[in-house]
Design a protein around this motif. Structure first.
Motif, PDB file in Angstrom:
ATOM      1  N   ALA A 338      -2.090   1.165  -2.240  1.00 54.95           N
ATOM      2  CA  ALA A 338      -2.594   0.612  -0.980  1.00 54.95           C
ATOM      3  C   ALA A 338      -4.016   1.089  -0.722  1.00 54.95           C
ATOM      4  O   ALA A 338      -4.869   0.331  -0.251  1.00 54.95           O
ATOM      5  CB  ALA A 338      -1.679   1.015   0.171  1.00 54.95           C
ATOM      6  N   ALA A 339      -4.281   2.348  -1.033  1.00 50.23           N
ATOM      7  CA  ALA A 339      -5.622   2.899  -0.831  1.00 50.23           C
ATOM      8  C   ALA A 339      -6.646   2.208  -1.722  1.00 50.23           C
ATOM      9  O   ALA A 339      -7.776   1.945  -1.300  1.00 50.23           O
ATOM     10  CB  ALA A 339      -5.605   4.396  -1.104  1.00 50.23           C
ATOM     11  N   ASP A 340      -6.250   1.917  -2.955  1.00 51.36           N
ATOM     12  CA  ASP A 340      -7.152   1.218  -3.876  1.00 51.36           C
ATOM     13  C   ASP A 340      -7.498  -0.166  -3.348  1.00 51.36           C
ATOM     14  O   ASP A 340      -8.655  -0.607  -3.420  1.00 51.36           O
ATOM     15  CB  ASP A 340      -6.512   1.098  -5.261  1.00 51.36           C
ATOM     16  CG  ASP A 340      -6.402   2.445  -5.979  1.00 51.36           C
ATOM     17  OD1 ASP A 340      -7.120   3.373  -5.565  1.00 51.36           O
ATOM     18  OD2 ASP A 340      -5.610   2.541  -6.923  1.00 51.36           O
ATOM     19  N   ASN A 341      -6.513  -0.845  -2.796  1.00 51.79           N
ATOM     20  CA  ASN A 341      -6.744  -2.190  -2.248  1.00 51.79           C
ATOM     21  C   ASN A 341      -7.644  -2.164  -1.021  1.00 51.79           C
ATOM     22  O   ASN A 341      -8.423  -3.095  -0.792  1.00 51.79           O
ATOM     23  CB  ASN A 341      -5.408  -2.854  -1.900  1.00 51.79           C
ATOM     24  CG  ASN A 341      -4.584  -3.187  -3.122  1.00 51.79           C
ATOM     25  OD1 ASN A 341      -5.132  -3.383  -4.210  1.00 51.79           O
ATOM     26  ND2 ASN A 341      -3.278  -3.241  -2.967  1.00 51.79           N
ATOM     27  N   LEU A 342      -7.522  -1.092  -0.235  1.00 54.19           N
ATOM     28  CA  LEU A 342      -8.303  -0.987   0.999  1.00 54.19           C
ATOM     29  C   LEU A 342      -9.662  -0.327   0.798  1.00 54.19           C
ATOM     30  O   LEU A 342     -10.511  -0.375   1.692  1.00 54.19           O
ATOM     31  CB  LEU A 342      -7.511  -0.181   2.038  1.00 54.19           C
ATOM     32  CG  LEU A 342      -6.241  -0.834   2.586  1.00 54.19           C
ATOM     33  CD1 LEU A 342      -5.435   0.175   3.390  1.00 54.19           C
ATOM     34  CD2 LEU A 342      -6.587  -2.046   3.442  1.00 54.19           C
ATOM     35  N   GLY A 343      -9.864   0.288  -0.352  1.00 50.91           N
ATOM     36  CA  GLY A 343     -11.115   0.999  -0.588  1.00 50.91           C
ATOM     37  C   GLY A 343     -11.270   2.213   0.319  1.00 50.91           C
ATOM     38  O   GLY A 343     -12.345   2.465   0.855  1.00 50.91           O
ATOM     39  N   VAL A 344     -10.193   2.969   0.505  1.00 48.19           N
ATOM     40  CA  VAL A 344     -10.189   4.099   1.432  1.00 48.19           C
ATOM     41  C   VAL A 344     -11.100   5.222   0.938  1.00 48.19           C
ATOM     42  O   VAL A 344     -11.101   5.573  -0.245  1.00 48.19           O
ATOM     43  CB  VAL A 344      -8.749   4.629   1.613  1.00 48.19           C
ATOM     44  CG1 VAL A 344      -8.733   5.927   2.419  1.00 48.19           C
ATOM     45  CG2 VAL A 344      -7.894   3.572   2.295  1.00 48.19           C
ATOM     46  N   ASN A 345     -11.859   5.807   1.869  1.00 45.01           N
ATOM     47  CA  ASN A 345     -12.711   6.960   1.569  1.00 45.01           C
ATOM     48  C   ASN A 345     -11.839   8.151   1.209  1.00 45.01           C
ATOM     49  O   ASN A 345     -10.943   8.521   1.957  1.00 45.01           O
ATOM     50  CB  ASN A 345     -13.566   7.282   2.796  1.00 45.01           C
ATOM     51  CG  ASN A 345     -14.558   8.407   2.543  1.00 45.01           C
ATOM     52  OD1 ASN A 345     -14.976   8.608   1.409  1.00 45.01           O
ATOM     53  ND2 ASN A 345     -14.933   9.109   3.591  1.00 45.01           N
ATOM     54  N   ARG A 346     -12.086   8.737   0.036  1.00 46.47           N
ATOM     55  CA  ARG A 346     -11.214   9.810  -0.433  1.00 46.47           C
ATOM     56  C   ARG A 346     -11.944  10.764  -1.346  1.00 46.47           C
ATOM     57  O   ARG A 346     -13.044  10.479  -1.827  1.00 46.47           O
ATOM     58  CB  ARG A 346     -10.037   9.221  -1.212  1.00 46.47           C
ATOM     59  CG  ARG A 346     -10.452   8.750  -2.624  1.00 46.47           C
ATOM     60  CD  ARG A 346      -9.392   7.953  -3.308  1.00 46.47           C
ATOM     61  NE  ARG A 346      -9.413   6.566  -2.888  1.00 46.47           N
ATOM     62  CZ  ARG A 346      -8.684   5.602  -3.445  1.00 46.47           C
ATOM     63  NH1 ARG A 346      -7.866   5.902  -4.431  1.00 46.47           N
ATOM     64  NH2 ARG A 346      -8.757   4.376  -3.011  1.00 46.47           N
ATOM     65  N   ILE A 347     -11.279  11.891  -1.622  1.00 45.84           N
ATOM     66  CA  ILE A 347     -11.741  12.819  -2.654  1.00 45.84           C
ATOM     67  C   ILE A 347     -10.764  12.659  -3.808  1.00 45.84           C
ATOM     68  O   ILE A 347      -9.542  12.756  -3.619  1.00 45.84           O
ATOM     69  CB  ILE A 347     -11.756  14.263  -2.133  1.00 45.84           C
ATOM     70  CG1 ILE A 347     -12.820  14.404  -1.057  1.00 45.84           C
ATOM     71  CG2 ILE A 347     -12.017  15.246  -3.276  1.00 45.84           C
ATOM     72  CD1 ILE A 347     -12.896  15.758  -0.412  1.00 45.84           C
ATOM     73  N   PRO A 348     -11.254  12.372  -5.023  1.00 47.94           N
ATOM     74  CA  PRO A 348     -10.355  12.126  -6.171  1.00 47.94           C
ATOM     75  C   PRO A 348      -9.453  13.321  -6.463  1.00 47.94           C
ATOM     76  O   PRO A 348      -9.765  14.465  -6.145  1.00 47.94           O
ATOM     77  CB  PRO A 348     -11.324  11.869  -7.331  1.00 47.94           C
ATOM     78  CG  PRO A 348     -12.622  11.504  -6.690  1.00 47.94           C
ATOM     79  CD  PRO A 348     -12.661  12.274  -5.397  1.00 47.94           C
ATOM     80  N   SER A 349      -8.319  13.024  -7.089  1.00 44.49           N
ATOM     81  CA  SER A 349      -7.397  14.083  -7.465  1.00 44.49           C
ATOM     82  C   SER A 349      -7.973  14.885  -8.621  1.00 44.49           C
ATOM     83  O   SER A 349      -8.751  14.390  -9.413  1.00 44.49           O
ATOM     84  CB  SER A 349      -6.033  13.503  -7.877  1.00 44.49           C
ATOM     85  OG  SER A 349      -6.185  12.692  -9.034  1.00 44.49           O
ATOM     86  N   HIS A 350      -7.563  16.163  -8.676  1.00 52.03           N
ATOM     87  CA  HIS A 350      -7.995  17.032  -9.762  1.00 52.03           C
ATOM     88  C   HIS A 350      -6.751  17.313 -10.604  1.00 52.03           C
ATOM     89  O   HIS A 350      -6.070  18.314 -10.441  1.00 52.03           O
ATOM     90  CB  HIS A 350      -8.591  18.329  -9.218  1.00 52.03           C
ATOM     91  CG  HIS A 350      -9.780  18.086  -8.352  1.00 52.03           C
ATOM     92  ND1 HIS A 350     -11.005  17.729  -8.862  1.00 52.03           N
ATOM     93  CD2 HIS A 350      -9.952  18.123  -7.007  1.00 52.03           C
ATOM     94  CE1 HIS A 350     -11.881  17.584  -7.869  1.00 52.03           C
ATOM     95  NE2 HIS A 350     -11.246  17.814  -6.739  1.00 52.03           N
ATOM     96  N   THR A 351      -6.457  16.405 -11.489  1.00 53.49           N
ATOM     97  CA  THR A 351      -5.202  16.508 -12.253  1.00 53.49           C
ATOM     98  C   THR A 351      -5.193  17.686 -13.198  1.00 53.49           C
ATOM     99  O   THR A 351      -4.152  18.069 -13.698  1.00 53.49           O
ATOM    100  CB  THR A 351      -4.984  15.210 -13.049  1.00 53.49           C
ATOM    101  OG1 THR A 351      -6.148  14.963 -13.878  1.00 53.49           O
ATOM    102  CG2 THR A 351      -4.770  14.025 -12.143  1.00 53.49           C
ATOM    103  N   GLU A 352      -6.389  18.276 -13.427  1.00 52.71           N
ATOM    104  CA  GLU A 352      -6.430  19.410 -14.342  1.00 52.71           C
ATOM    105  C   GLU A 352      -5.975  20.705 -13.684  1.00 52.71           C
ATOM    106  O   GLU A 352      -5.810  21.713 -14.347  1.00 52.71           O
ATOM    107  CB  GLU A 352      -7.851  19.602 -14.900  1.00 52.71           C
ATOM    108  CG  GLU A 352      -8.866  20.131 -13.880  1.00 52.71           C
ATOM    109  CD  GLU A 352      -9.478  19.032 -13.034  1.00 52.71           C
ATOM    110  OE1 GLU A 352     -10.444  19.325 -12.292  1.00 52.71           O
ATOM    111  OE2 GLU A 352      -9.009  17.897 -13.118  1.00 52.71           O
ATOM    112  N   LEU A 353      -5.812  20.727 -12.345  1.00 53.68           N
ATOM    113  CA  LEU A 353      -5.417  21.974 -11.676  1.00 53.68           C
ATOM    114  C   LEU A 353      -3.998  22.358 -12.051  1.00 53.68           C
ATOM    115  O   LEU A 353      -3.143  21.506 -12.174  1.00 53.68           O
ATOM    116  CB  LEU A 353      -5.531  21.797 -10.158  1.00 53.68           C
ATOM    117  CG  LEU A 353      -6.944  21.676  -9.620  1.00 53.68           C
ATOM    118  CD1 LEU A 353      -6.883  21.456  -8.120  1.00 53.68           C
ATOM    119  CD2 LEU A 353      -7.764  22.922  -9.921  1.00 53.68           C
TER     120      LEU A 353
END
Length: 353
Positions: A338-353
């Motif tokens: 849903a966020a991708d469709n709306l273009g929501v302002n975000r901080i990307p995930s850090h999958t390496e943590l």
């Protein structure tokens, strides 16, 4: 420390034309913490307006990758279905980095002028007994009716004056505090306005744990006073304030609580979730008199649970959706799709943590 406003810095470096500088000088520098200055847009009620708004940076979401997480607790003092632990799968989602603040909620009401929050419409809410006005403190009848958590029913207490008439500090000094006295429906209405929703209990606990499994606190095993706002001392008469606060604290008072870089998940206020609470012996589909799970504990709770609730990531309570309390707020969430469709302002995930 001397603060240099953006226009002063530009003028010093002579990087823009004089005409542009004159236009910049007509804009006010962002207010200091707690200041209720007029914003660049001319509004006298700060909210979430744009990059020139000092509260804009707190209206941002953190993207989380999802995955398997162990929730719940095996602690002997577990309450309200907290026991036992279980491992579940969370899909990728976004969650607000900060709880919704007074400033953010105020902006919502400015846009939705016909919306009336529950505490305002019913004319009262519940306030911690230590913070009510002097008249109520002297009323034995009022204090005798306090709830088991020492909450007192106070006329006209609401998000705008959390302690009620004659006890609340000015609104302009608490714009970065979490908004409280909001019902489940108030929280849902705000999230809908933002094209979001409340987090599920699984999402909330996934975010709070920050990839640290089987630990009590978002940051690890041991409690740290400089990471969260909880009760220190003998409740309800003496708060030693090792964390620096007697009551509510600003949403940015402490640094991020875990590796997911989310703030204020544990302590300060409980938070609404989208998950219904199922009483033992009731059907999962029975929505009659449904209660909702709230998470996070509040400044009235303690590390050990000797007073009120044991503050830990797995803590949960059932609350009726129309309830409004001095120590109950919320934050919003959204699925990644849903966020991708709306273009929501975000901080990307850090999958390496």
């Amino acid at each position: 420390m001397i603060l240099v406003t953006p226009n002063q810095e530009l003028e010093r470096k002579n990087l823009v034309p004089v005409s542009a500088l004159r236009k910049l000088k007509r804009l006010r520098a962002p207010p200091k913490h707690g200041d209720f200055s007029e914003t660049a847009s001319g509004s006298k009620t700060p909210g979430i307006q744009g990059a020139d708004d000092p509260y804009f940076k707190y209206d941002i979401m953190q993207e989380l990758p999802g995955g398997r997480v162990t929730i719940g607790s095996n602690e002997p003092n577990s309450m309200f279905g907290e026991y036992t632990t279980k491992t579940l799968e969370a899909k990728a989602f976004l969650i607000d980095k900060y709880p919704v603040s007074v400033a953010m909620f105020q902006r919502f009401l400015e846009h939705k002028r016909k919306y009336v929050p529950r505490a305002v419409s019913q004319g009262y809410s519940y306030v911690f007994r230590n913070f009510v006005n002097d008249s109520l403190k002297k009323s034995k009848d009022v204090l005798d009716k306090a709830t088991q958590y020492h909450m007192v029913k106070v006329s006209q207490a609401s998000w705008k004056q959390p302690e009620g008439p004659g006890a609340s500090k000015p609104l302009n000094s608490r714009l970065l505090e979490p908004v409280v006295h909001v019902s489940f429906h108030d929280a849902s209405a705000y999230c809908t306005w933002k094209k979001k929703r409340l987090p599920t209990e699984l999402e909330w606990e996934f975010a709070a744990r920050g990839r640290i499994h089987d630990q009590k606190f978002p940051w690890g095993r041991d409690y740290l006073h400089n990471r969260s706002n909880l009760w220190d001392g003998v409740f309800p008469n003496r708060n030693l304030m090792f964390d620096g606060f007697e009551g509510l604290s600003p949403i940015n008072a402490f640094k991020a609580q875990n590796m997911y870089d989310v703030y204020d998940m544990l302590g300060n206020t409980w938070e609404w979730t989208l998950s219904t609470f199922r009483e033992i012996g009731t059907s999962r589909t029975d929505k009659t008199n449904a209660k909702y799970v709230i998470k996070g504990a509040s400044f009235l709770d303690t590390i050990t649970g000797m007073f009120n609730h044991a503050a830990r990531v797995s803590a949960r309570r059932p609350v009726y959706p129309n309830s409004t309390l001095y120590n109950l707020g919320f934050r919003c969430a959204l699925s990644k799709s849903a966020a991708d469709n709306l273009g929501v302002n975000r901080i990307p995930s850090h999958t390496e943590l």
